[in-house]
Design a protein around this motif. Structure first.
Motif, short mmCIF file in Angstrom:
data_model
loop_
_atom_site.label_atom_id
_atom_site.label_comp_id
_atom_site.label_asym_id
_atom_site.label_seq_id
_atom_site.Cartn_x
_atom_site.Cartn_y
_atom_site.Cartn_z
N PHE A 79 -6.59 -0.59 -6.22
CA PHE A 79 -5.91 -0.25 -7.46
C PHE A 79 -5.15 1.05 -7.32
O PHE A 79 -4.03 1.21 -7.79
CB PHE A 79 -6.92 -0.16 -8.60
CG PHE A 79 -6.28 -0.07 -9.96
CD1 PHE A 79 -6.25 1.15 -10.63
CD2 PHE A 79 -5.72 -1.17 -10.55
CE1 PHE A 79 -5.67 1.25 -11.88
CE2 PHE A 79 -5.13 -1.08 -11.80
CZ PHE A 79 -5.11 0.14 -12.47
N VAL A 134 -1.97 0.42 -5.34
CA VAL A 134 -0.95 -0.22 -6.17
C VAL A 134 -0.34 0.79 -7.13
O VAL A 134 0.85 0.79 -7.41
CB VAL A 134 -1.58 -1.41 -6.95
CG1 VAL A 134 -0.59 -1.93 -7.99
CG2 VAL A 134 -1.95 -2.52 -5.99
N GLY A 135 -1.19 1.68 -7.67
CA GLY A 135 -0.69 2.69 -8.59
C GLY A 135 0.06 3.82 -7.92
O GLY A 135 0.66 4.64 -8.60
N SER A 159 5.77 3.68 -7.35
CA SER A 159 4.68 3.29 -8.25
C SER A 159 5.25 2.93 -9.61
O SER A 159 6.40 3.26 -9.93
CB SER A 159 3.70 4.45 -8.40
OG SER A 159 4.33 5.52 -9.10
N PRO A 160 4.46 2.24 -10.44
CA PRO A 160 4.92 1.95 -11.80
C PRO A 160 5.31 3.21 -12.55
O PRO A 160 6.30 3.21 -13.29
CB PRO A 160 3.71 1.26 -12.43
CG PRO A 160 2.94 0.69 -11.29
CD PRO A 160 3.16 1.63 -10.14
N ASP A 214 3.81 -8.30 -21.57
CA ASP A 214 3.60 -8.45 -20.13
C ASP A 214 3.89 -9.89 -19.72
O ASP A 214 3.24 -10.82 -20.19
CB ASP A 214 2.15 -8.09 -19.82
CG ASP A 214 1.80 -8.14 -18.35
OD1 ASP A 214 2.50 -8.83 -17.58
OD2 ASP A 214 0.79 -7.52 -17.96
N ALA A 263 5.44 -8.78 -10.81
CA ALA A 263 4.33 -7.83 -10.71
C ALA A 263 4.78 -6.43 -11.09
O ALA A 263 4.04 -5.68 -11.73
CB ALA A 263 3.76 -7.84 -9.29
N SER A 321 5.10 -6.22 -14.89
CA SER A 321 3.77 -6.17 -15.48
C SER A 321 3.18 -4.76 -15.39
O SER A 321 2.66 -4.21 -16.37
CB SER A 321 2.85 -7.17 -14.78
OG SER A 321 1.54 -7.13 -15.31
N ALA A 322 3.28 -4.14 -14.21
CA ALA A 322 2.71 -2.81 -14.00
C ALA A 322 3.47 -1.75 -14.78
O ALA A 322 2.86 -0.83 -15.37
CB ALA A 322 2.71 -2.48 -12.51
N ASP A 378 2.21 0.79 -17.90
CA ASP A 378 2.35 2.24 -17.88
C ASP A 378 3.09 2.73 -19.12
O ASP A 378 2.68 3.72 -19.75
CB ASP A 378 3.10 2.67 -16.62
CG ASP A 378 3.11 4.18 -16.43
OD1 ASP A 378 2.24 4.68 -15.71
OD2 ASP A 378 3.98 4.85 -17.02
#
Length: 351
Positions: free
Chosen positions: A31, A34-35, A44-45, A310, A327, A330-331, A335
């Motif tokens: 996680f 991904v962040g 990153s998001p 989302d 994806a 969504s992320a 945020d």
């Protein structure tokens, strides 16, 4: 009767705790990656949302994109024609599913004039009787400008307002588009696109592809569109920066507003993971049912205010494709949602 299990020994308890801890650590690490927390240079998001926030201005409590909009509520009634493609309950013949939506314009400025951009958007949340939800965000344009999250981020950087002029630097924007030939289809459309005078006369497209999954588990690659019954848009009132909401309320005062949900099926060889590529116009289409909008609510107090649209919140019977933008959307939505709700909780909202 099953005999009771013997109690765990000290060694077994230790091993079990170690196993659980390792799973938690691995999940957290994944996680974090991904962040972008474990790789600061990685996109990153948060970095994507930062660019949207920079370009749109500081408006606490609002969405970082599509900040200006209005809540709408209604119902979707299925025709039954999509039930052979998807086992989702909302597509069964005659089923009526409540819908909470949001009509909006792109950009992070909630006070922008409706004529400032030629694109309109429509986000929807369908809630099935079993509690499952389908959330989708659609735009009134034929293709997306870029293919990857990195290209979307670079596009935001290249088109950021120049502090000296308040407008994008033509040289930076030109360099970006010159280096990204996948934007040509979008540029060809936007050169002639004009701001419409009504949300109600627009067709809205998913742009990203998804899969419908039928009762036998077979996947069907699809995109969908909302096609309006109305087609009588007139120019927006001169000097009215909010003419889209004015027009929407005027039309609703005369009666419900309707769109048909048309599902387009990909043919073998069609690109499924690239939103910059339109499918040929001769692809098979199915009229899945009718969306009827019955009422509006203001975005600052309406029920859609707290909905994160989302695109990967999907019911059984619909799956996301491998399009990398899904994806990322969504992320980034998550945020943005976290930021605006935190600001509201702290009393920082500008509403």
């Amino acid at each position: 009767m099953t005999p009771p299990r013997p109690p765990l020994t000290g060694r077994q308890r230790t091993l079990r705790i170690a196993l659980i801890s390792s799973v938690v650590v691995v999940s957290a690490a994944a996680f974090g990656y991904v962040g972008g927390w474990l790789a600061p240079s990685r996109l990153s998001p948060g970095r994507i949302v930062d660019t949207l926030e920079h370009n749109g201005g500081d408006h606490p409590g609002f969405r970082r994109n599509h900040a200006k909009g209005v809540c709408v509520a209604g119902v979707f009634e299925a025709s039954g024609d999509a039930a052979t493609l998807s086992r989702a309950g909302l597509f069964a013949h005659g089923v009526q599913t409540p819908v909470l939506g949001r009509l909006a314009i792109p950009g992070g400025n909630p006070y922008a004039a409706d004529s400032s951009v030629p694109i309109r958007s429509f986000a929807l949340r369908f809630t099935e009787a079993n509690g499952q939800q389908w959330r989708t965000g659609m735009n009134a344009m034929p293709v997306f400008p870029v293919t990857t999250p990195k290209a979307f981020y670079d596009l935001q950087v290249a088109t950021a307002p120049d502090p000296a002029t308040g407008k994008p630097d033509p040289a930076k924007a030109g360099a970006f588009f010159g280096a990204h030939p996948e934007t040509h289809a979008f540029l060809g459309w936007i050169k002639t696109a004009k701001p419409s005078a009504s949300y109600v006369t627009e067709s809205y497209n998913s742009l990203n592809a998804f899969y419908f999954v039928d009762a036998n588990g077979k996947r069907h690659a699809v995109r969908w569109s909302l096609v309006p019954d109305a087609s009588d848009a007139a120019p927006g009132p001169a000097g009215d920066a909010d003419y889209l909401a004015t027009d929407l309320n005027r039309r609703l005062a005369a009666g419900p507003l309707r769109w048909h949900l048309r599902v387009t099926l990909a043919a073998p060889g069609d690109v499924v993971d690239d939103a910059t590529v339109a499918w040929p116009a001769d692809r098979q289409q199915v009229d899945a049912g009718t969306l009827t909008i019955l009422a509006t609510q203001p975005q600052e107090s309406g029920p859609c205010r707290d909905v994160n649209y989302d695109p990967l919140v999907l019911p059984d019977g619909i799956m996301g494709s491998n399009d990398p933008l899904l994806a990322a959307r969504s992320a980034a939505y998550a945020d943005s949602y976290r930021r605006r709700t935190t600001e509201e909780a702290r009393g920082e909202s500008a509403r």
